[in-house]
Design a protein around this motif. Structure first.
Motif, PDB file in Angstrom:
ATOM      1  N   PRO A   1      -3.690  -3.005  20.239  1.00  0.00           N
ATOM      2  CA  PRO A   1      -2.337  -2.474  20.074  1.00  0.00           C
ATOM      3  C   PRO A   1      -2.266  -1.133  19.342  1.00  0.00           C
ATOM      4  O   PRO A   1      -1.180  -0.561  19.217  1.00  0.00           O
ATOM      5  N   LYS A   2      -3.383  -0.616  18.866  1.00  0.00           N
ATOM      6  CA  LYS A   2      -3.360   0.616  18.077  1.00  0.00           C
ATOM      7  C   LYS A   2      -2.658   1.745  18.823  1.00  0.00           C
ATOM      8  O   LYS A   2      -1.867   2.505  18.237  1.00  0.00           O
ATOM      9  N   LYS A   3      -2.912   1.866  20.123  1.00  0.00           N
ATOM     10  CA  LYS A   3      -2.356   2.969  20.936  1.00  0.00           C
ATOM     11  C   LYS A   3      -0.839   2.898  21.027  1.00  0.00           C
ATOM     12  O   LYS A   3      -0.166   3.890  21.301  1.00  0.00           O
ATOM     13  N   ASP A   4      -0.263   1.704  20.808  1.00  0.00           N
ATOM     14  CA  ASP A   4       1.178   1.502  20.972  1.00  0.00           C
ATOM     15  C   ASP A   4       1.926   1.530  19.640  1.00  0.00           C
ATOM     16  O   ASP A   4       3.154   1.378  19.626  1.00  0.00           O
ATOM     17  N   LEU A   5       1.201   1.710  18.546  1.00  0.00           N
ATOM     18  CA  LEU A   5       1.823   1.571  17.229  1.00  0.00           C
ATOM     19  C   LEU A   5       2.894   2.639  16.993  1.00  0.00           C
ATOM     20  O   LEU A   5       4.012   2.317  16.562  1.00  0.00           O
ATOM     21  N   GLY A   6       2.562   3.889  17.277  1.00  0.00           N
ATOM     22  CA  GLY A   6       3.540   4.956  17.035  1.00  0.00           C
ATOM     23  C   GLY A   6       4.809   4.755  17.827  1.00  0.00           C
ATOM     24  O   GLY A   6       5.926   4.910  17.297  1.00  0.00           O
ATOM     25  N   ASP A   7       4.666   4.398  19.082  1.00  0.00           N
ATOM     26  CA  ASP A   7       5.823   4.137  19.940  1.00  0.00           C
ATOM     27  C   ASP A   7       6.699   3.037  19.366  1.00  0.00           C
ATOM     28  O   ASP A   7       7.937   3.153  19.320  1.00  0.00           O
ATOM     29  N   ALA A   8       6.046   1.936  18.931  1.00  0.00           N
ATOM     30  CA  ALA A   8       6.787   0.782  18.423  1.00  0.00           C
ATOM     31  C   ALA A   8       7.554   1.146  17.159  1.00  0.00           C
ATOM     32  O   ALA A   8       8.718   0.750  16.983  1.00  0.00           O
ATOM     33  N   ILE A   9       6.920   1.916  16.267  1.00  0.00           N
ATOM     34  CA  ILE A   9       7.588   2.309  15.029  1.00  0.00           C
ATOM     35  C   ILE A   9       8.784   3.216  15.332  1.00  0.00           C
ATOM     36  O   ILE A   9       9.888   3.021  14.795  1.00  0.00           O
ATOM     37  N   GLU A  10       8.579   4.191  16.206  1.00  0.00           N
ATOM     38  CA  GLU A  10       9.652   5.137  16.512  1.00  0.00           C
ATOM     39  C   GLU A  10      10.845   4.461  17.182  1.00  0.00           C
ATOM     40  O   GLU A  10      12.016   4.764  16.879  1.00  0.00           O
TER      41      GLU A  10
ATOM     42  N   PRO B   1       4.124  11.762   7.690  1.00  0.00           N
ATOM     43  CA  PRO B   1       4.641  11.564   6.328  1.00  0.00           C
ATOM     44  C   PRO B   1       6.159  11.489   6.268  1.00  0.00           C
ATOM     45  O   PRO B   1       6.708  11.060   5.242  1.00  0.00           O
ATOM     46  N   ASN B   2       6.840  11.866   7.354  1.00  0.00           N
ATOM     47  CA  ASN B   2       8.300  11.776   7.364  1.00  0.00           C
ATOM     48  C   ASN B   2       8.794  10.348   7.523  1.00  0.00           C
ATOM     49  O   ASN B   2       9.976  10.057   7.297  1.00  0.00           O
ATOM     50  N   VAL B   3       7.928   9.424   7.940  1.00  0.00           N
ATOM     51  CA  VAL B   3       8.330   8.016   8.099  1.00  0.00           C
ATOM     52  C   VAL B   3       8.256   7.335   6.738  1.00  0.00           C
ATOM     53  O   VAL B   3       7.196   7.288   6.104  1.00  0.00           O
ATOM     54  N   SER B   4       9.399   6.824   6.292  1.00  0.00           N
ATOM     55  CA  SER B   4       9.479   6.152   4.988  1.00  0.00           C
ATOM     56  C   SER B   4       9.300   4.639   5.203  1.00  0.00           C
ATOM     57  O   SER B   4      10.237   3.942   5.599  1.00  0.00           O
ATOM     58  N   ALA B   5       8.107   4.163   4.911  1.00  0.00           N
ATOM     59  CA  ALA B   5       7.785   2.774   5.245  1.00  0.00           C
ATOM     60  C   ALA B   5       7.149   2.037   4.076  1.00  0.00           C
ATOM     61  O   ALA B   5       6.392   2.617   3.299  1.00  0.00           O
ATOM     62  N   ASP B   6       7.489   0.750   3.992  1.00  0.00           N
ATOM     63  CA  ASP B   6       6.689  -0.172   3.193  1.00  0.00           C
ATOM     64  C   ASP B   6       5.516  -0.616   4.062  1.00  0.00           C
ATOM     65  O   ASP B   6       5.729  -1.059   5.207  1.00  0.00           O
TER      66      ASP B   6
ATOM     67  N   LEU C   1       0.807  -1.220   0.000  1.00  0.00           N
ATOM     68  CA  LEU C   1       0.000   0.000   0.000  1.00  0.00           C
ATOM     69  C   LEU C   1       0.839   1.270   0.000  1.00  0.00           C
ATOM     70  O   LEU C   1       0.415   2.300  -0.504  1.00  0.00           O
ATOM     71  N   LYS C   2       1.997   1.213   0.631  1.00  0.00           N
ATOM     72  CA  LYS C   2       2.947   2.330   0.625  1.00  0.00           C
ATOM     73  C   LYS C   2       4.340   1.770   0.473  1.00  0.00           C
ATOM     74  O   LYS C   2       4.621   0.642   0.886  1.00  0.00           O
TER      75      LYS C   2
END
Length: 666
Positions: free
Chosen positions: A652-661, A568-573, A542-543
């Protein structure tokens, strides 16, 4: 204990011809002589196990002779007479018991755990109950085809205690299916006597509770068995309805030979030995002048010669040489995926509408497709996906079911055996636990065991986010992704859902099709209006980016999209798996090899979920490309709570940003 005078069997030939009377004898003699030979071979260590039906031959033979050769019979492991009366070549039966390739399961299952379409026999599995619901499905196919055929299915008195028995009888009665339910009441379930199995005088009495005709038959009297079953079979072909038959008989040998019979009182054993169906009938034929010792000896010699000749063939056959490719390829029925292209006309649909449209177009395309589920007919299902389907396709193909998930999954299997297709709707995915056994032990294993496809789709409304609590919110795909023989699909978008559902219905293998309830009405998309398909095992990227691979499915896709759109600064597949079995390993590996970091997101709780398997795969196959440990993110290790704040804490939605960062910063 019955009196001594009641032991002698009384025969009434009615208008049976001499030829039929002699065939009844020959057909009983053959399995008896085979069994006597098998007991010798068992003692010699030349076969591994034997379930004896000595003393019960009249039931198998009488029922089989009463059925037409193109009508299905579903026997158990003490019904050798079904197989021999249908004239299966003995070398193939012996090859089956020897685990040879000439058998019916390629050495993958033993004794009578097999089926054969050629002889219209569907053998049992060790979980005894599913046979009964499968017979319902075959009978339903007969009813829909209007072919005036009956179906016969066997169970023992012990098996009547299982829930599947009661579900199958209830469904058959509600739908008025032409099934003969044959109970071999043989006195003991392994070592447990009937007094500890049920608390009614006769099992036939249970028919009353289901509004079903029932009869008690002397299972040792071959003429009584044949004439009564023949009359009933003829009747239900013309006037479809189920009939419950209780055959009174006795198991004179152990449950299997190793069990012995020490728990049986000696006088009880003697009583039933004197009621032996073969000995008594032989004496009757001699008294009637239809048989003499010379003719009897000729029959015995003929059958023994056939047994010896075919044993020689089976013993001479080479042992199966394991071939890994063959084993793996036989788990699923191969089929050529046929792609139906998307058309240029689109309309905006919600996920729920796309599923409904795909199901409707599949019903139009496949006239042999039947949908079954609770409240799916006039009511349209609790989510209204089948609203209007009864008007379009009729109640025969859009069938409300009783609340009996197990029997309905089994009926789907029976439809498949009879050459039709089935879609079974679980009202909620959580309720599939009530139909778990036939899915994982019958549907999943049938093609591997004896080449029989299970053309069944089980629709699974699943997932949290709607405040439905522990019994209406589970996302339980991991129960099935680990079971070889099942396919598991889990779309996140309307266009994928429609195309993948159409593919699931075409695919002759069993498919668990997960539909996230929270996405039903919240996700909209332009969807092609015509019929089209999407192949399984192809993820959607999707990205695209270079820093991290986010691998997910279902609601997790939308959580990840929300995060990436806000950052948008996160470059992810971003990989939407879409199908979990088969899994698109190439898409996962190619992405992780590019980014070096992987986060696997699932809504299910962590331990034992698909994220764990994907993580292990990446560690095994992509370790040298990784710049950080593989990260799994999932719900907490509790059942799913109801109230909103607890459900939010669970997911787990609430923890997603933390996990990615954290993963990006590693």
């Amino acid at each position: 204990m019955p009196t001594e005078t009641s032991q002698k069997l009384s025969y009434n030939r009615v208008d049976l011809s001499d030829d039929i009377l002699l065939r009844l004898y020959y057909n009983m003699l053959k399995p008896r002589l085979i069994e006597e030979k098998m007991l010798i071979l068992l003692r010699q260590g030349k076969i591994s196990k034997w379930f004896s039906g000595i003393g019960q031959e009249a039931i198998s033979v009488g029922v089989t002779m009463a059925m037409q050769n193109d009508e299905y019979i579903l026997p158990m492991h003490r019904n050798l007479g079904v197989f021999t009366t249908r004239q299966i070549p003995l070398n193939r039966l012996f090859g089956q018991w020897q685990g040879k390739a000439s058998g019916f399961t390629k050495g993958r299952d033993r004794s009578f755990h097999f089926g054969t379409q050629e002889y219209k026999i569907v053998g049992m599995i060790s979980h005894l109950g599913p046979q009964l619901g499968v017979a319902d499905g075959i009978a339903l196919a007969n009813l829909l085809k209007k072919n005036n055929q009956a179906t016969a299915v066997f169970t023992g008195e012990g098996g009547t205690s299982e829930g599947d028995f009661h579900e199958a009888l209830n469904v058959a009665s509600v739908w008025q299916l032409p099934v003969l339910f044959c109970i071999e009441n043989n006195g003991y379930g392994l070592s447990t006597p009937t007094s500890e199995q049920y608390n009614c005088e006769h099992l036939a009495q249970r028919g009353e509770g289901y509004g079903m005709e029932s009869h008690i038959i002397d299972g040792n009297n071959i003429i009584e068995v044949y004439t009564k079953v023949n009359a009933l079979a003829e009747s239900i072909r013309e006037n479809p309805r189920p009939v419950l038959l209780e055959f009174k008989t006795f198991r004179r040998r152990g449950h299997e030979e190793a069990s012995g019979t020490k728990y049986v009182p000696e006088d009880l054993m003697q009583y039933w030995e004197e009621k032996d169906p073969l000995d008594n009938y032989r004496n009757y034929l001699i008294e009637e002048g239809l048989l003499n010792s010379e003719k009897d000896a000729e029959m015995v010699a003929e059958i023994k010669s056939e047994i010896d000749d075919n044993l020689e063939i089976a013993f001479a056959e080479e042992d199966i040489i394991p071939d890994l490719t063959t084993e793996l390829n036989d788990v699923y029925k191969p089929y050529d995926y046929q792609e139906f292209k998307e058309n240029s006309n689109n309309q905006e649909l919600r996920l729920i509408d796309a599923i409904s449209e795909g199901l409707k177009q599949s019903m139009e395309r496949h006239e042999d497709l039947v949908i079954m589920g609770q409240d799916i007919a006039e009511y349209g299902g609790v989510f209204k996906i089948t609203d209007g389907f009864v008007d379009a396709f009729g109640k025969e193909r859009v069938r409300n079911t009783p609340i009996c998930e197990s029997a309905i999954v089994e009926a789907g299997m029976g439809l498949s055996i009879a050459g039709m297709k089935a879609v079974v709707e679980m009202q909620f995915a959580d309720f599939v636990s009530s139909g778990f056994n036939p899915i994982v032990n019958y549907l999943a294993k049938s093609h591997y065991r004896w080449g029989q496809q299970a053309d069944v789709v089980v629709r699974m409304p699943c997932g949290a986010g709607v405040g439905a609590g522990p019994f209406h919110s589970q996302t339980n795909e991991a129960w099935f992704t680990k079971t070889p023989g099942l396919k598991v699909v889990y779309p996140a978008f309307p266009s994928d859902a429609k195309g993948l559902l159409n593919t699931a219905i075409i695919d002759p293998n069993p498919v668990l099709f997960f539909e996230h309830k929270a996405l039903y009405r919240s996700i909209r998309q332009e969807v092609p209006t015509d019929y089209y398909t999407i192949p399984f095992g192809k993820a959607s990227v999707l990205k695209e980016g270079n820093e991290i691979s986010i691998i997910t499915y279902g609601a997790g896709v939308h959580w990840a999209l929300d995060y990436l759109n806000e950052n948008p600064n996160v470059s992810a597949d971003l990989i939407d798996l879409r199908s979990l079995q088969p899994l698109d390993k190439d898409a996962i590996y190619n992405s992780v090899k590019k980014t070096g970091k992987a986060l696997i997101l699932q809504e299910d709780s962590l331990f034992g979920g698909i994220a764990s398997d994907i993580s292990a795969m990446l560690m095994e196959d992509c370790f040298e490309y990784l710049d950080a440990p593989v990260k799994r993110l999932a719900s907490i290790e509790t059942p799913i709570p109801f109230v909103g704040q607890l459900e939010a804490q669970y997911l787990p939605k609430k923890d997603l940003g933390d996990a990615i960062e954290k993963l990006l910063a590693y």
